[in-house]
Design a protein around this motif. Structure first.
Motif, short mmCIF file in Angstrom:
data_model
loop_
_atom_site.label_atom_id
_atom_site.label_comp_id
_atom_site.label_asym_id
_atom_site.label_seq_id
_atom_site.Cartn_x
_atom_site.Cartn_y
_atom_site.Cartn_z
N LEU A 131 -6.54 2.41 -9.28
CA LEU A 131 -7.87 2.82 -8.37
C LEU A 131 -8.11 1.33 -7.67
CD1 LEU A 131 -10.01 4.61 -7.59
CD2 LEU A 131 -11.35 4.01 -9.81
N GLY A 132 -8.06 0.39 -8.42
CA GLY A 132 -8.48 -0.99 -7.94
C GLY A 132 -7.57 -1.36 -6.65
N PHE A 133 -6.31 -1.02 -6.55
CA PHE A 133 -5.60 -1.35 -5.43
C PHE A 133 -5.77 -0.23 -4.23
CE2 PHE A 133 -1.35 -0.78 -3.31
CZ PHE A 133 -1.53 -2.26 -2.46
N LEU A 134 -6.15 0.97 -4.55
CA LEU A 134 -6.12 2.08 -3.60
C LEU A 134 -7.58 1.80 -2.93
CD1 LEU A 134 -5.21 5.31 -5.21
CD2 LEU A 134 -4.20 4.07 -3.35
N LYS A 135 -8.47 1.31 -3.66
CA LYS A 135 -10.17 1.14 -3.22
C LYS A 135 -9.85 -0.17 -2.08
CE LYS A 135 -11.75 -1.95 -6.24
NZ LYS A 135 -11.28 -3.20 -5.39
N SER A 136 -8.95 -0.78 -2.09
CA SER A 136 -8.75 -2.10 -1.49
C SER A 136 -8.32 -1.71 0.08
CB SER A 136 -7.86 -3.19 -1.78
OG SER A 136 -6.68 -2.40 -2.05
N PHE A 137 -8.18 -0.49 0.42
CA PHE A 137 -7.97 -0.16 1.73
C PHE A 137 -9.07 0.51 2.50
CE2 PHE A 137 -3.71 0.17 -0.45
CZ PHE A 137 -2.87 -0.33 0.67
N ASP A 138 -10.20 0.44 1.88
CA ASP A 138 -11.47 0.57 2.47
C ASP A 138 -12.08 -0.39 2.75
OD1 ASP A 138 -13.89 1.71 3.39
OD2 ASP A 138 -14.13 3.33 1.80
N PRO A 139 -12.13 -0.95 4.23
CA PRO A 139 -12.94 -2.06 4.54
C PRO A 139 -14.45 -2.08 4.40
CG PRO A 139 -12.31 -0.85 6.59
CD PRO A 139 -11.79 -0.26 5.18
N ASN A 140 -14.83 -0.85 4.05
CA ASN A 140 -16.43 -0.64 4.11
C ASN A 140 -17.11 -0.71 2.85
OD1 ASN A 140 -16.39 0.18 7.17
ND2 ASN A 140 -15.67 1.94 6.55
#
Length: 253
Positions: A131-140
């Motif tokens: 989850l920590g890595f996946l959320k890093s793709f959201d710049p907002n």
């Protein structure tokens, strides 16, 4: 009205955290089966299982056998309520709030499991890494979260540093030092907050751990070789980093 809903939600999830803290070390199923008294095994009725309120009304005892229920149950529910409310106050209705709710609830579970059982369950750390890595793709999301490159480097660095310490300690002392659960928890932190969080949290968690055990070393109730749960110190240091990240990064960079 929104804040009241968040308070109730925080307390309810705190109750779920208590179930996880009790069942996960024993490899129990956390989503099936009603709660029961550890002593008399009687199932707890719903009105005796209301977070915080039931504990206070029953004075921390089982209604059937007067077995003393650990004070930890109340503490976990209160901490969950406070963290949910504070996060909502800071970030409002947002994805950032949802992510922080998940993280802090997981931290609560890890904190108390490691404190008692000296283990950090993979069933919590592995999903947190993803989850920590996946959320890093959201710049907002919040400025507290890194981009995916920083996140990936942070996860590798967090695990790599602690794994190296464990490996070299074992080679020199011929025995285990820290556990791989601590390395995985540092990987979680790296994925969530980037590589820049790792040096600060490694240093601060070690300092807090040292200060906390000094009294035990002085009265000789513990030795330097005594096993201590390091996860709680990592979590405390991470919370401090979250609140002071801007000051820390400005100083470092």
């Amino acid at each position: 009205m929104d804040i009241l809903f968040v308070i109730i939600l925080g307390a309810l999830w705190g109750s779920f955290a208590n179930v996880c803290i009790f069942r996960l070390p024993n490899e129990g199923n956390v989503v099936s089966g009603r709660s029961f008294c550890p002593k008399c095994k009687q199932k707890i009725v719903w009105y005796d299982n209301i977070p915080i309120i039931s504990y206070i009304i029953l004075k921390g005892k089982c209604r059937n056998c007067d077995y003393r229920i650990a004070f930890q149950y109340l503490v976990v529910e209160i901490l969950s309520l406070i963290s949910f409310t504070l996060i909502y106050y800071l970030f409002g209705i947002s994805l950032t709030t949802l992510f922080f709710w998940i993280l802090f609830l997981s931290f609560l579970i890890i904190f108390f499991i490691d404190l008692k059982h000296y283990i950090i369950p993979n069933v919590i750390t592995f999903p947190l890494m993803a989850l920590g890595f996946l959320k890093s793709f959201d710049p907002n999301l919040s400025y507290l979260f890194p981009n995916y490159v920083n996140s990936l480097i942070g996860g590798a660095l967090g695990y790599g540093i602690i794994f190296s310490i464990i490996y070299f300690y074992k080679q020199i002392r011929k025995k285990e030092g820290m556990g791989l659960g601590d390395a995985k928890l540092f990987a979680v932190i790296g994925f969530w907050f980037g590589w820049i969080s790792i040096p600060f949290i490694v240093f601060l968690s070690s300092l807090i751990a040292l200060v906390s055990v000094i009294p035990s070393l002085i009265n000789k109730s513990k030795q330097m070789s005594s096993e201590i749960p390091f996860g709680p110190y990592i979590i405390i240091a991470t919370v401090i980093f979250i609140f002071f990240k801007e000051s820390f990064t400005n100083f470092l960079l």
